[in-house]
Write an enzyme that holds these catalytic residues in place. Structure first.
Site, PDB file in Angstrom:
ATOM      1  N   ASP A   1     -14.418 -48.286 -17.701  1.00  0.00           N
ATOM      2  CA  ASP A   1     -15.455 -49.138 -17.110  1.00  0.00           C
ATOM      3  C   ASP A   1     -16.790 -49.044 -17.823  1.00  0.00           C
ATOM      4  O   ASP A   1     -17.806 -49.485 -17.289  1.00  0.00           O
ATOM      5  CB  ASP A   1     -15.621 -48.813 -15.626  1.00  0.00           C
ATOM      6  CG  ASP A   1     -16.359 -49.932 -14.894  1.00  0.00           C
ATOM      7  OD1 ASP A   1     -16.308 -51.075 -15.366  1.00  0.00           O
ATOM      8  OD2 ASP A   1     -16.979 -49.650 -13.857  1.00  0.00           O
TER       9      ASP A   1
ATOM     10  N   ASP B   1      -8.545 -53.003 -18.136  1.00  0.00           N
ATOM     11  CA  ASP B   1      -9.835 -53.067 -18.840  1.00  0.00           C
ATOM     12  C   ASP B   1      -9.939 -52.177 -20.064  1.00  0.00           C
ATOM     13  O   ASP B   1     -10.943 -52.219 -20.761  1.00  0.00           O
ATOM     14  CB  ASP B   1     -11.010 -52.726 -17.923  1.00  0.00           C
ATOM     15  CG  ASP B   1     -11.180 -53.739 -16.825  1.00  0.00           C
ATOM     16  OD1 ASP B   1     -10.800 -54.894 -17.018  1.00  0.00           O
ATOM     17  OD2 ASP B   1     -11.698 -53.374 -15.768  1.00  0.00           O
TER      18      ASP B   1
ATOM     19  N   ASP C   1     -14.986 -56.148  -3.046  1.00  0.00           N
ATOM     20  CA  ASP C   1     -15.606 -55.861  -4.336  1.00  0.00           C
ATOM     21  C   ASP C   1     -16.953 -55.166  -4.136  1.00  0.00           C
ATOM     22  O   ASP C   1     -17.583 -54.748  -5.100  1.00  0.00           O
ATOM     23  CB  ASP C   1     -15.838 -57.157  -5.119  1.00  0.00           C
ATOM     24  CG  ASP C   1     -14.548 -57.888  -5.427  1.00  0.00           C
ATOM     25  OD1 ASP C   1     -13.530 -57.208  -5.649  1.00  0.00           O
ATOM     26  OD2 ASP C   1     -14.548 -59.137  -5.436  1.00  0.00           O
TER      27      ASP C   1
END
Length: 373
Positions: free
Chosen positions: A165, A203, A353
């Protein structure tokens, strides 16, 4: 800054997924604070940020990924015959999750029947976001053994790559790549002998531009080792590498990064749209372009996260629990599309989220919106 793709948000102790993308839109798919299925004490999950997704409990999933732009490329249609996929009706639903906890505790809530039938009843991914050497083997084995006993295929998300991240809300992971390689060996030791789908590090490829050239090279080498380790531990494991999503990098750029990360030689294909909202048709077209640009070998396929993409992506900049979204296609390995191996719920619908509830937490109002959208 170009629109990013998807970001996973993880927070709390083993819950779910989330992702977001650029220009106000998250690009990654990291896990949230919500809980997804979990056996006893499972790994912890990251918090919402502008990048990746996920956790074991079936822990909370990450948030939406940011969006860039896609680029055309040829399509790929052949599947690898030697590595069988799960039966279309055989995906595993972990018996513990935040949504199941909520359903059990709120039998009289008028929203409960719809949330239970449309979300809680569906199989979803189980995230492993904690760097926990010595414990992860048992945690993985608990899931795979239960799935095997039920004759079903689990979807697992290892999420412990160092510097995950890019320092966002889901930061964390192993202290270094040597430690990560050892953790991945422990993870692989729990895979068992039955069919299993592994969503390898959301990611980790698409959100790698924040790393220096040397750091990126080292990360990609570690991901390639991880793919080999997983497939060597269980020949029936199908390992998918991070393909970002159709609103992020061009197909050519994503394919080049995937090639460097060993996706063509150490995996079975790619995953897209984790914790994001892009329509299935757009993702399928994008995935085929990426696979075509990747150049084989024949049989590489793609899986798409369809958990929240029923109404497509929101307006640019709206990545955090955006209004007007809806559940997408229910999980299945029978997509009817060449080169598209499965539609999966990697991000558990209803896990926030970070706007309608705390990042990663199950939020019934949000779940009900998605279920009725």
């Amino acid at each position: 800054m170009a629109a990013l793709a998807s970001a996973v948000v993880v927070a709390g102790a083993a819950t779910g997924l989330t992702a977001a993308a650029g220009d106000g839109e998250r690009t990654t798919a990291r896990p949230d604070t919500t809980a997804s299925p979990v056996l006893e004490q499972l790994p912890a999950v990251p918090t919402p940020s502008v990048s990746p997704s996920a956790s074991v409990k079936v822990s909370p999933s990450p948030g939406p990924t940011r969006t860039v732009r896609g680029s055309p490329a040829p399509s790929v249609s052949s599947k690898r015959p030697s590595r069988p996929a799960a039966q279309s009706d055989g995906l595993y639903r972990h018996p513990r999750s935040q949504v199941l906890d909520w359903v059990g505790a709120n039998r009289d809530d008028p929203r409960r029947p719809l949330i239970e039938s449309r979300i809680a009843a569906q199989p979803a991914a189980v995230w492993f976001p904690a760097y926990n050497p010595g414990a992860v083997t048992r945690q993985v084995r608990d899931v795979t053994a239960a799935a095997a006993a039920a004759g079903r295929t689990p979807v697992l998300v290892p999420y412990a790559i160092p510097d995950r991240d890019c320092g966002g809300a889901s930061e964390g992971g192993a202290p270094g790549l040597d430690a990560y390689d050892a953790w991945m060996e422990d993870f692989a030791a729990g895979l068992g002998e039955g069919p299993v789908i592994v969503i390898l590090e959301p990611d980790a490829v698409a959100l790698s531009d924040c790393l220096s050239t040397g750091e990126r090279t080292d990360r990609f080498a570690s991901l390639a080792r991880a793919g080999r380790t997983l497939r060597a531990a269980n020949p029936l494991a199908r390992v998918y590498f991070d393909g970002g999503h159709s609103g992020w990098h061009t197909a050519a750029k994503q394919a080049a990064a995937l090639r460097d990360a060993g996706a063509a030689t150490s995996g079975d294909g790619i995953f897209t749209n984790v914790s994001n909202f892009h329509r299935t048709a757009d993702e399928a077209a994008y995935a085929r372009r990426v696979l075509a640009a990747l150049g084989g070998p024949p049989g590489l396929g793609a899986v798409i996260d369809t958990s929240r993409n029923g109404n497509g992506a929101p307006r640019a900049g709206e990545w955090c629990d955006p209004a007007g979204r809806a559940l997408g296609r229910t999980p299945t390995t029978d997509t009817g599309l060449a080169g598209i191996d499965a539609y999966l719920w990697v991000k558990l619908p209803g896990e926030s989220d970070g706007c309608k509830g705390s990042a990663g937490s199950f939020t019934p109002d949000y779940a009900y919106e998605l279920a009725t959208g």
